[in-house]
Design a protein around this motif. Structure first.
Motif, mmCIF file in Angstrom:
data_model
loop_
_atom_site.group_PDB
_atom_site.id
_atom_site.type_symbol
_atom_site.label_atom_id
_atom_site.label_comp_id
_atom_site.label_asym_id
_atom_site.label_seq_id
_atom_site.Cartn_x
_atom_site.Cartn_y
_atom_site.Cartn_z
ATOM 1 N N ARG A 71 12.738 11.196 -37.378
ATOM 2 C CA ARG A 71 11.422 10.305 -37.438
ATOM 3 C C ARG A 71 11.980 8.885 -37.398
ATOM 4 N NH1 ARG A 71 6.391 11.593 -38.798
ATOM 5 N NH2 ARG A 71 7.458 13.738 -39.752
ATOM 6 N N ALA A 72 13.042 8.552 -38.412
ATOM 7 C CA ALA A 72 13.560 7.177 -38.627
ATOM 8 C C ALA A 72 14.081 6.761 -37.357
ATOM 9 C CB ALA A 72 14.624 7.199 -39.824
ATOM 10 N N LEU A 73 15.113 7.673 -36.669
ATOM 11 C CA LEU A 73 15.602 7.340 -35.437
ATOM 12 C C LEU A 73 14.659 6.775 -34.335
ATOM 13 C CD1 LEU A 73 18.522 9.913 -35.457
ATOM 14 C CD2 LEU A 73 18.794 7.180 -35.553
ATOM 15 N N GLY A 74 13.553 7.860 -34.123
ATOM 16 C CA GLY A 74 12.356 7.613 -33.435
ATOM 17 C C GLY A 74 11.812 6.430 -33.362
ATOM 18 N N GLU A 75 11.297 6.094 -34.744
ATOM 19 C CA GLU A 75 10.777 4.743 -35.125
ATOM 20 C C GLU A 75 11.384 3.598 -34.757
ATOM 21 O OE1 GLU A 75 9.324 5.236 -39.031
ATOM 22 O OE2 GLU A 75 7.960 6.881 -38.718
ATOM 23 N N ALA A 76 12.733 3.775 -35.010
ATOM 24 C CA ALA A 76 13.599 2.526 -34.782
ATOM 25 C C ALA A 76 13.628 1.995 -33.450
ATOM 26 C CB ALA A 76 14.990 2.851 -35.499
ATOM 27 N N THR A 77 13.641 3.224 -32.293
ATOM 28 C CA THR A 77 13.762 2.866 -31.077
ATOM 29 C C THR A 77 12.693 2.989 -30.309
ATOM 30 O OG1 THR A 77 14.219 5.252 -30.802
ATOM 31 C CG2 THR A 77 16.289 3.939 -31.098
ATOM 32 N N PRO A 94 17.070 -0.061 -39.139
ATOM 33 C CA PRO A 94 16.200 0.173 -38.025
ATOM 34 C C PRO A 94 15.878 -0.936 -37.211
ATOM 35 C CG PRO A 94 15.093 0.837 -40.063
ATOM 36 C CD PRO A 94 16.393 0.174 -40.246
ATOM 37 N N GLU A 95 15.601 -2.158 -37.873
ATOM 38 C CA GLU A 95 15.613 -3.426 -36.934
ATOM 39 C C GLU A 95 16.394 -3.895 -36.149
ATOM 40 O OE1 GLU A 95 13.736 -6.447 -39.715
ATOM 41 O OE2 GLU A 95 12.651 -5.044 -40.536
ATOM 42 N N THR A 96 17.827 -3.428 -36.216
ATOM 43 C CA THR A 96 18.836 -3.763 -35.259
ATOM 44 C C THR A 96 19.063 -2.933 -34.282
ATOM 45 O OG1 THR A 96 20.439 -2.729 -36.386
ATOM 46 C CG2 THR A 96 19.917 -4.824 -37.177
ATOM 47 N N TRP A 97 17.957 -1.795 -34.233
ATOM 48 C CA TRP A 97 18.220 -0.933 -33.079
ATOM 49 C C TRP A 97 17.357 -1.240 -31.964
ATOM 50 C CZ3 TRP A 97 20.305 4.519 -32.929
ATOM 51 C CH2 TRP A 97 21.370 4.708 -33.698
ATOM 52 N N PRO A 98 17.883 -0.935 -30.532
ATOM 53 C CA PRO A 98 17.053 -1.518 -29.453
ATOM 54 C C PRO A 98 15.877 -0.608 -29.290
ATOM 55 C CG PRO A 98 19.034 -0.299 -28.691
ATOM 56 C CD PRO A 98 18.956 -0.573 -30.296
ATOM 57 N N LYS A 138 19.411 8.472 -23.661
ATOM 58 C CA LYS A 138 19.647 7.019 -24.080
ATOM 59 C C LYS A 138 19.931 6.939 -25.521
ATOM 60 C CE LYS A 138 17.480 4.671 -20.075
ATOM 61 N NZ LYS A 138 16.051 4.248 -19.686
ATOM 62 N N LEU A 139 18.842 7.562 -26.363
ATOM 63 C CA LEU A 139 19.041 7.727 -27.616
ATOM 64 C C LEU A 139 20.298 8.534 -28.351
ATOM 65 C CD1 LEU A 139 18.141 7.009 -30.627
ATOM 66 C CD2 LEU A 139 16.693 8.833 -30.519
ATOM 67 N N ALA A 140 20.755 9.391 -27.437
ATOM 68 C CA ALA A 140 21.985 10.250 -27.975
ATOM 69 C C ALA A 140 23.074 9.175 -27.556
ATOM 70 C CB ALA A 140 21.845 11.300 -26.963
ATOM 71 N N GLU A 141 23.083 8.445 -26.495
ATOM 72 C CA GLU A 141 24.147 7.439 -26.449
ATOM 73 C C GLU A 141 24.223 6.549 -27.390
ATOM 74 O OE1 GLU A 141 27.729 5.838 -24.780
ATOM 75 O OE2 GLU A 141 26.641 7.878 -24.470
ATOM 76 N N LEU A 142 23.240 5.906 -28.022
ATOM 77 C CA LEU A 142 23.300 4.905 -29.159
ATOM 78 C C LEU A 142 23.979 5.609 -30.427
ATOM 79 C CD1 LEU A 142 19.829 3.180 -28.717
ATOM 80 C CD2 LEU A 142 22.113 2.320 -28.361
ATOM 81 N N ARG A 159 26.018 8.201 -30.475
ATOM 82 C CA ARG A 159 27.450 8.503 -29.980
ATOM 83 C C ARG A 159 28.382 7.052 -30.287
ATOM 84 N NH1 ARG A 159 25.384 10.190 -24.848
ATOM 85 N NH2 ARG A 159 25.275 12.557 -24.990
ATOM 86 N N LEU A 160 27.600 5.970 -29.877
ATOM 87 C CA LEU A 160 28.291 4.655 -30.129
ATOM 88 C C LEU A 160 28.631 4.569 -31.693
ATOM 89 C CD1 LEU A 160 26.798 2.398 -27.464
ATOM 90 C CD2 LEU A 160 29.234 3.290 -27.491
ATOM 91 N N GLU A 161 27.639 4.845 -32.392
ATOM 92 C CA GLU A 161 27.836 4.927 -33.839
ATOM 93 C C GLU A 161 28.920 5.659 -34.244
ATOM 94 O OE1 GLU A 161 25.649 2.673 -36.020
ATOM 95 O OE2 GLU A 161 25.427 1.881 -34.150
ATOM 96 N N ILE A 162 29.045 6.768 -33.517
ATOM 97 C CA ILE A 162 30.065 7.820 -34.453
ATOM 98 C C ILE A 162 31.257 7.270 -33.676
ATOM 99 C CG2 ILE A 162 30.844 10.346 -34.049
ATOM 100 C CD1 ILE A 162 27.880 11.234 -33.853
ATOM 101 N N THR A 163 31.624 7.140 -32.453
ATOM 102 C CA THR A 163 32.879 6.931 -31.857
ATOM 103 C C THR A 163 33.461 5.500 -32.554
ATOM 104 O OG1 THR A 163 31.907 5.737 -29.937
ATOM 105 C CG2 THR A 163 32.391 8.264 -29.789
ATOM 106 N N SER A 164 32.438 4.599 -32.856
ATOM 107 C CA SER A 164 32.778 3.379 -33.183
ATOM 108 C C SER A 164 33.241 3.470 -34.799
ATOM 109 C CB SER A 164 31.774 2.143 -33.418
ATOM 110 O OG SER A 164 30.936 2.409 -34.110
ATOM 111 N N ASP A 165 33.141 4.558 -35.443
ATOM 112 C CA ASP A 165 33.224 4.798 -36.904
ATOM 113 C C ASP A 165 32.523 4.196 -37.775
ATOM 114 O OD1 ASP A 165 35.270 7.015 -36.887
ATOM 115 O OD2 ASP A 165 36.851 5.549 -36.902
ATOM 116 N N ARG A 166 31.450 3.707 -37.286
ATOM 117 C CA ARG A 166 30.255 3.165 -38.094
ATOM 118 C C ARG A 166 29.590 4.247 -38.925
ATOM 119 N NH1 ARG A 166 26.542 -0.628 -39.058
ATOM 120 N NH2 ARG A 166 24.583 -0.130 -38.262
ATOM 121 N N TRP A 167 29.625 5.220 -38.126
ATOM 122 C CA TRP A 167 29.114 6.454 -39.065
ATOM 123 C C TRP A 167 30.188 7.479 -38.869
ATOM 124 C CZ3 TRP A 167 23.689 7.595 -36.232
ATOM 125 C CH2 TRP A 167 22.672 6.785 -36.576
#
Length: 180
Positions: A127-133, A88-92, A103-107, A109-117
């Motif tokens: 909750r975790a995604l909302g807190e991170a951003t 979470p600390e690396t998310w903008p 904007k969060l959906a795009e972040l 998407r990037l995790e998915i299209t980069s195959d990181r996820w």
């Protein structure tokens, strides 16, 4: 004076070919197996069991989690899936008003299209995604809805949100099929 921790069994159930079917914990394994007989469609396949007694329920729960992750029993769901990497600390932060869900959906998407996820991996909850951003759970929930409508995310009741797997390698029990 406090009561000593209750010993708890970590049990494994195997089929006739020695395939691990299920890992569980119980203070009374025999009684637990009687419930399995009534409610688990895979019970007739059980040919043998292995029981290990641990000093406390907490120790048994921790051992169960490790066993499920490392041994991949066929019918366990909890703990039996790939977790998407998330720091979470690396998310903008996404300050301001308007457009934050997209904007969060795009972040994501990037995790998915980069195959990181990768397909089939479980992603962090809203909750975790909302807190991170810095957007909060409501904005994150809207972003997740956008991605579910696009077919990028799949919700499995009782297990969480997963990156959609177009090859359908995600099993109903929430774990990736090791054969693919």
């Amino acid at each position: 004076m406090t009561d000593p921790p209750e010993r708890t069994a970590l049990y494994r159930l195997y089929d006739a070919d020695d395939v691990l079917l299920y890992v569980g914990i119980s203070n009374n394994p025999e009684a637990r197996w009687e419930r399995h007989k009534m409610f688990r469609p895979w019970w007739p396949d059980v040919a043998r069991n292995r029981v290990e007694w641990l000093p406390s329920r907490d120790a048994a729960f921790a051992a169960e989690e490790i066993a499920i992750r490392e041994e991949a029993p066929r019918f366990n769901g909890a703990h039996n899936y790939l977790l998407a990497p998330f720091d979470p600390e690396t998310w903008p932060q996404l300050p301001g008003r308007g457009g934050r869900a997209e904007k969060l959906a795009e972040l994501i998407r990037l995790e998915i299209t980069s195959d990181r996820w990768p397909p089939g991996s479980r992603i962090p909850n809203c909750r975790a995604l909302g807190e991170a951003t810095g957007t909060g759970k409501t904005v994150a929930t809207h972003a997740i809805r956008i991605l579910r409508r696009e077919g990028r995310l799949t919700f499995l009741h009782g297990f969480g949100l997963f990156v959609t797997d177009p090859e359908n390698r995600l099993r109903p029990h929430g774990r990736r099929n090791p054969a693919t």
